[in-house]
Design an enzyme around this catalytic site. Structure first.
Site, PDB file in Angstrom:
ATOM      1  N   CYS A   1       0.839  -1.192   0.000  1.00 38.47           N
ATOM      2  CA  CYS A   1       0.000   0.000   0.000  1.00 38.47           C
ATOM      3  C   CYS A   1       0.878   1.247   0.000  1.00 38.47           C
ATOM      4  CB  CYS A   1      -0.901  -0.012   1.232  1.00 38.47           C
ATOM      5  SG  CYS A   1      -1.977   1.415   1.388  1.00 38.47           S
ATOM      6  N   PRO A   2       0.588   2.199  -0.831  1.00 33.91           N
ATOM      7  CA  PRO A   2      -0.604   2.419  -1.648  1.00 33.91           C
ATOM      8  C   PRO A   2      -0.442   1.990  -3.106  1.00 33.91           C
ATOM      9  CG  PRO A   2       0.601   4.459  -1.565  1.00 33.91           C
ATOM     10  CD  PRO A   2       1.390   3.439  -0.741  1.00 33.91           C
TER      11      PRO A   2
END
Length: 190
Positions: free
Chosen positions: A17-18
């Site tokens: 993430c992201p």
């Protein structure tokens, strides 16, 4: 089981993430409405992240297949009239603000929505681990009137958590940005 017809496959294996969401967003821009994108990721957090992103933007999260440690996500691109501009949670607290409050002795409710392995290797002192994918089913453990600081690695997953909490009646939630990737203060770990 019937194999789903996909128009494009996006390899996000090894990314955290992201990045799976960032790359999915870019890949969706190149597709036509109704076409299906398959996103292959190894980050367990991608399960909650991509479902949440799809819901926030109007695209249809068709489903998920887990195979050999990889998560295969299937997302159908919405018609332009059905898409929504991605919103951000308006209330934030910086890393410095959170540290300052902790240093002054304030007792904060800090929810860390990263995956358990990320949490184990370093967290804000006193933070509670609740992976984003588990948050909704554990809401009954929290007081909707209390103030919560929500943190993840970069502020994206915690933004999704803050939006979900707000929609469920929690009106005093703050997204901690930029999150643990730039937390330079004391940490706890296992």
């Amino acid at each position: 089981m019937t194999e789903l017809s996909v128009n494009q496959t996006l390899d996000c294996k090894g990314l955290a993430c992201p990045l799976p969401v960032v790359r999915t967003k870019k890949a969706m821009e190149a597709l036509n409405a109704g076409e299906v994108l398959e996103v292959v990721a190894t980050d367990k957090g991608s399960v909650a992240d991509l479902k949440s992103w799809s819901g926030r933007t109007g695209h249809q999260y068709i489903g998920l297949k887990e195979e050999n440690g990889a998560f295969r996500h299937f997302i159908r691109k919405a018609e332009a009239s059905d898409t929504k501009e991605e919103m951000k949670h308006a209330v934030i607290a910086t890393n410095d603000e959170v540290h300052s409050k902790l240093a002054s002795g304030d007792k904060l409710h800090i929810l860390d929505v990263r995956e358990p392995a990320e949490f184990a290797f370093g967290r804000i002192p006193g933070a509670i681990s609740i992976p984003l994918g588990d948050l909704e089913k554990r809401l009954n453990q929290f007081d909707p009137c209390a103030e919560y600081y929500v943190v993840c690695r970069t502020g994206n997953r915690s933004d999704s958590a803050c939006q979900m909490l707000s929609a469920k009646g929690f009106h005093n939630v703050k997204n901690v940005t930029p999150g643990m990737s730039q937390w330079t203060y004391e940490i706890e770990n296992d």
